[in-house]
Motif scaffolding. Structure first.
Motif, PDB file in Angstrom:
ATOM      1  N   SER A  34       0.803  -1.215   0.000  1.00 48.04           N
ATOM      2  CA  SER A  34       0.000   0.000   0.000  1.00 48.04           C
ATOM      3  C   SER A  34       0.836   1.265   0.000  1.00 48.04           C
ATOM      4  O   SER A  34       0.340   2.331  -0.292  1.00 48.04           O
ATOM      5  CB  SER A  34      -0.939   0.001   1.206  1.00 48.04           C
ATOM      6  OG  SER A  34      -0.182   0.015   2.391  1.00 48.04           O
ATOM      7  N   THR A  35       2.097   1.188   0.343  1.00 45.99           N
ATOM      8  CA  THR A  35       2.954   2.366   0.353  1.00 45.99           C
ATOM      9  C   THR A  35       4.230   2.068  -0.434  1.00 45.99           C
ATOM     10  O   THR A  35       5.294   1.863   0.134  1.00 45.99           O
ATOM     11  CB  THR A  35       3.298   2.804   1.785  1.00 45.99           C
ATOM     12  OG1 THR A  35       3.835   1.682   2.485  1.00 45.99           O
ATOM     13  CG2 THR A  35       2.087   3.331   2.515  1.00 45.99           C
ATOM     14  N   PRO A  36       4.143   2.050  -1.758  1.00 41.68           N
ATOM     15  CA  PRO A  36       5.282   1.638  -2.576  1.00 41.68           C
ATOM     16  C   PRO A  36       6.506   2.519  -2.431  1.00 41.68           C
ATOM     17  O   PRO A  36       7.626   2.019  -2.465  1.00 41.68           O
ATOM     18  CB  PRO A  36       4.729   1.673  -4.000  1.00 41.68           C
ATOM     19  CG  PRO A  36       3.508   2.511  -3.937  1.00 41.68           C
ATOM     20  CD  PRO A  36       2.962   2.369  -2.558  1.00 41.68           C
ATOM     21  N   TRP A  37       6.320   3.814  -2.262  1.00 41.25           N
ATOM     22  CA  TRP A  37       7.502   4.669  -2.135  1.00 41.25           C
ATOM     23  C   TRP A  37       8.268   4.340  -0.869  1.00 41.25           C
ATOM     24  O   TRP A  37       9.493   4.304  -0.867  1.00 41.25           O
ATOM     25  CB  TRP A  37       7.101   6.142  -2.162  1.00 41.25           C
ATOM     26  CG  TRP A  37       6.627   6.551  -3.509  1.00 41.25           C
ATOM     27  CD1 TRP A  37       5.363   6.915  -3.865  1.00 41.25           C
ATOM     28  CD2 TRP A  37       7.390   6.599  -4.711  1.00 41.25           C
ATOM     29  NE1 TRP A  37       5.298   7.190  -5.201  1.00 41.25           N
ATOM     30  CE2 TRP A  37       6.529   7.008  -5.754  1.00 41.25           C
ATOM     31  CE3 TRP A  37       8.718   6.339  -5.018  1.00 41.25           C
ATOM     32  CZ2 TRP A  37       6.961   7.161  -7.054  1.00 41.25           C
ATOM     33  CZ3 TRP A  37       9.143   6.495  -6.331  1.00 41.25           C
ATOM     34  CH2 TRP A  37       8.275   6.902  -7.327  1.00 41.25           C
ATOM     35  N   ARG A  38       7.570   4.101   0.215  1.00 36.03           N
ATOM     36  CA  ARG A  38       8.249   3.750   1.463  1.00 36.03           C
ATOM     37  C   ARG A  38       9.071   2.476   1.267  1.00 36.03           C
ATOM     38  O   ARG A  38      10.187   2.376   1.745  1.00 36.03           O
ATOM     39  CB  ARG A  38       7.249   3.568   2.603  1.00 36.03           C
ATOM     40  CG  ARG A  38       7.923   3.114   3.902  1.00 36.03           C
ATOM     41  CD  ARG A  38       6.961   3.011   5.059  1.00 36.03           C
ATOM     42  NE  ARG A  38       6.528   4.293   5.546  1.00 36.03           N
ATOM     43  CZ  ARG A  38       7.230   5.081   6.362  1.00 36.03           C
ATOM     44  NH1 ARG A  38       8.412   4.723   6.757  1.00 36.03           N
ATOM     45  NH2 ARG A  38       6.745   6.226   6.762  1.00 36.03           N
ATOM     46  N   SER A  54      18.359   8.602  -2.059  1.00 40.42           N
ATOM     47  CA  SER A  54      18.118  10.006  -2.412  1.00 40.42           C
ATOM     48  C   SER A  54      17.238  10.125  -3.652  1.00 40.42           C
ATOM     49  O   SER A  54      16.319  10.951  -3.696  1.00 40.42           O
ATOM     50  CB  SER A  54      19.441  10.735  -2.636  1.00 40.42           C
ATOM     51  OG  SER A  54      20.176  10.775  -1.440  1.00 40.42           O
ATOM     52  N   LEU A  55      17.520   9.307  -4.669  1.00 39.79           N
ATOM     53  CA  LEU A  55      16.703   9.346  -5.883  1.00 39.79           C
ATOM     54  C   LEU A  55      15.269   8.917  -5.604  1.00 39.79           C
ATOM     55  O   LEU A  55      14.317   9.527  -6.110  1.00 39.79           O
ATOM     56  CB  LEU A  55      17.317   8.448  -6.960  1.00 39.79           C
ATOM     57  CG  LEU A  55      18.606   8.969  -7.592  1.00 39.79           C
ATOM     58  CD1 LEU A  55      19.221   7.896  -8.494  1.00 39.79           C
ATOM     59  CD2 LEU A  55      18.353  10.245  -8.370  1.00 39.79           C
ATOM     60  N   ALA A  56      15.101   7.868  -4.802  1.00 39.80           N
ATOM     61  CA  ALA A  56      13.754   7.406  -4.460  1.00 39.80           C
ATOM     62  C   ALA A  56      13.001   8.467  -3.665  1.00 39.80           C
ATOM     63  O   ALA A  56      11.804   8.689  -3.884  1.00 39.80           O
ATOM     64  CB  ALA A  56      13.829   6.092  -3.691  1.00 39.80           C
ATOM     65  N   LEU A  57      13.694   9.130  -2.746  1.00 42.86           N
ATOM     66  CA  LEU A  57      13.068  10.205  -1.976  1.00 42.86           C
ATOM     67  C   LEU A  57      12.633  11.343  -2.897  1.00 42.86           C
ATOM     68  O   LEU A  57      11.534  11.885  -2.762  1.00 42.86           O
ATOM     69  CB  LEU A  57      14.024  10.727  -0.897  1.00 42.86           C
ATOM     70  CG  LEU A  57      14.204   9.842   0.318  1.00 42.86           C
ATOM     71  CD1 LEU A  57      15.391  10.300   1.146  1.00 42.86           C
ATOM     72  CD2 LEU A  57      12.943   9.819   1.159  1.00 42.86           C
ATOM     73  N   GLU A  58      13.503  11.681  -3.832  1.00 44.12           N
ATOM     74  CA  GLU A  58      13.174  12.749  -4.777  1.00 44.12           C
ATOM     75  C   GLU A  58      11.940  12.384  -5.600  1.00 44.12           C
ATOM     76  O   GLU A  58      11.041  13.207  -5.803  1.00 44.12           O
ATOM     77  CB  GLU A  58      14.372  12.987  -5.700  1.00 44.12           C
ATOM     78  CG  GLU A  58      14.210  14.152  -6.639  1.00 44.12           C
ATOM     79  CD  GLU A  58      15.461  14.360  -7.469  1.00 44.12           C
ATOM     80  OE1 GLU A  58      15.298  14.544  -8.700  1.00 44.12           O
ATOM     81  OE2 GLU A  58      16.569  14.335  -6.917  1.00 44.12           O
ATOM     82  N   ARG A  59      11.866  11.133  -6.035  1.00 45.46           N
ATOM     83  CA  ARG A  59      10.699  10.682  -6.799  1.00 45.46           C
ATOM     84  C   ARG A  59       9.439  10.703  -5.945  1.00 45.46           C
ATOM     85  O   ARG A  59       8.361  11.061  -6.413  1.00 45.46           O
ATOM     86  CB  ARG A  59      10.931   9.285  -7.340  1.00 45.46           C
ATOM     87  CG  ARG A  59      11.930   9.240  -8.454  1.00 45.46           C
ATOM     88  CD  ARG A  59      12.158   7.822  -8.898  1.00 45.46           C
ATOM     89  NE  ARG A  59      13.154   7.765  -9.942  1.00 45.46           N
ATOM     90  CZ  ARG A  59      13.787   6.666 -10.278  1.00 45.46           C
ATOM     91  NH1 ARG A  59      13.529   5.532  -9.661  1.00 45.46           N
ATOM     92  NH2 ARG A  59      14.679   6.683 -11.232  1.00 45.46           N
ATOM     93  N   ALA A  60       9.561  10.310  -4.691  1.00 44.18           N
ATOM     94  CA  ALA A  60       8.401  10.309  -3.797  1.00 44.18           C
ATOM     95  C   ALA A  60       7.892  11.727  -3.567  1.00 44.18           C
ATOM     96  O   ALA A  60       6.684  11.974  -3.577  1.00 44.18           O
ATOM     97  CB  ALA A  60       8.751   9.650  -2.469  1.00 44.18           C
TER      98      ALA A  60
END
Length: 187
Positions: A34-38, A54-60
C-alpha cells in the motif's frame, strides 16, 4: 527472485532492484504493497544505497507534489505531508544523511499537538541515528521521549523501531540504561 513474504521479498536488494526494473506502481501491485515509495526508499536505505535512497526520496516528493488524492490510487490520500516528512527522517537516519537533524526539526516543529504518533516515530528514528553515532546521552534522552509517546499512543511503527534499537545496542555501560529502559517497557 527470493521467496515471497507478506510485504515483499525478504532481501532488501531484491526488493529495491524489482522496484527499479518494473517501476514503483507495477512493483506495488506485484507485492500487494500500500505504500510503494516507502518500500523502495526503505529497501535502498537498508543496504546503505545513499544515491538510490536520495533518488527514491526525490521521486516520492515529486509524486506527492503532483498527486491528486481524490483520483489517484488508494494509498495516495493516506500519504499526507507529515507521513512524507517521517519517511524522509527515517531514510536519512538509516543512511546517515547530513540533513537529518534539520529535516527532523522542521517536521517536529510543523506537527500539531495531536500528531503524537508521527512525533513518536520521528523521535525513535533520531534515537536510532544517535546510537549509530555513538551519542548515547542524546539517544537516552530521545528514547525516553519516544517511549513515552509510543506507549501512550500505541504506535506500532515506533514500537518496532525501538525494539530493533534495543536489539542492536552495543554491550557498553553507556548503552545499558537505554536497553534496560526499553526492556522494562516490554520492548
Amino acid at each position: 527472485p527470493g521467496e515471497r513474504q507478506r510485504g515483499g521479498w525478504e532481501d532488501p536488494v531484491e526488493r529495491r532492484d524489482l522496484f527499479r526494473v518494473v517501476g514503483v506502481g507495477a512493483a506495488a501491485g506485484l507485492l500487494v504493497e500500500s505504500t510503494p515509495w516507502r518500500r523502495l526508499i526503505d529497501s535502498s536505505a537498508a543496504i546503505g544505497d545513499v544515491t538510490g535512497t536520495s533518488l527514491a526520496l526525490e521521486r516520492a516528493v515529486t509524486a506527492f507534489d503532483y498527486a491528486r488524492p481524490r483520483t489517484e490510487r488508494v494509498w495516495t490520500p493516506f500519504f499526507i505531508s507529515n507521513r512524507l516528512g517521517s519517511l524522509l527522517v527515517s531514510a536519512y537516519s538509516r543512511v546517515g544523511h547530513p540533513e537529518l537533524e534539520r529535516t527532523a526539526d522542521d517536521l517536529l516543529n510543523s506537527l500539531s499537538p495531536t500528531d503524537n504518533k508521527v512525533r513518536a516515530i520521528v523521535l525513535s528514528d533520531l534515537a536510532v541515528a544517535s546510537v549509530q553515532q555513538k551519542d548515547f546521552a542524546r539517544a537516552d534522552e530521545l528514547v525516553t521521549r519516544a517511549l513515552t509517546l509510543t506507549l501512550r499512543t500505541e504506535t506500532l511503527l515506533a514500537r518496532d523501531k525501538l525494539s530493533m534499537l534495543r536489539e542492536k545496542l552495543p554491550a557498553t555501560d553507556a548503552a545499558r540504561s537505554i536497553g534496560d529502559r526499553l526492556a522494562n517497557a516490554g520492548l
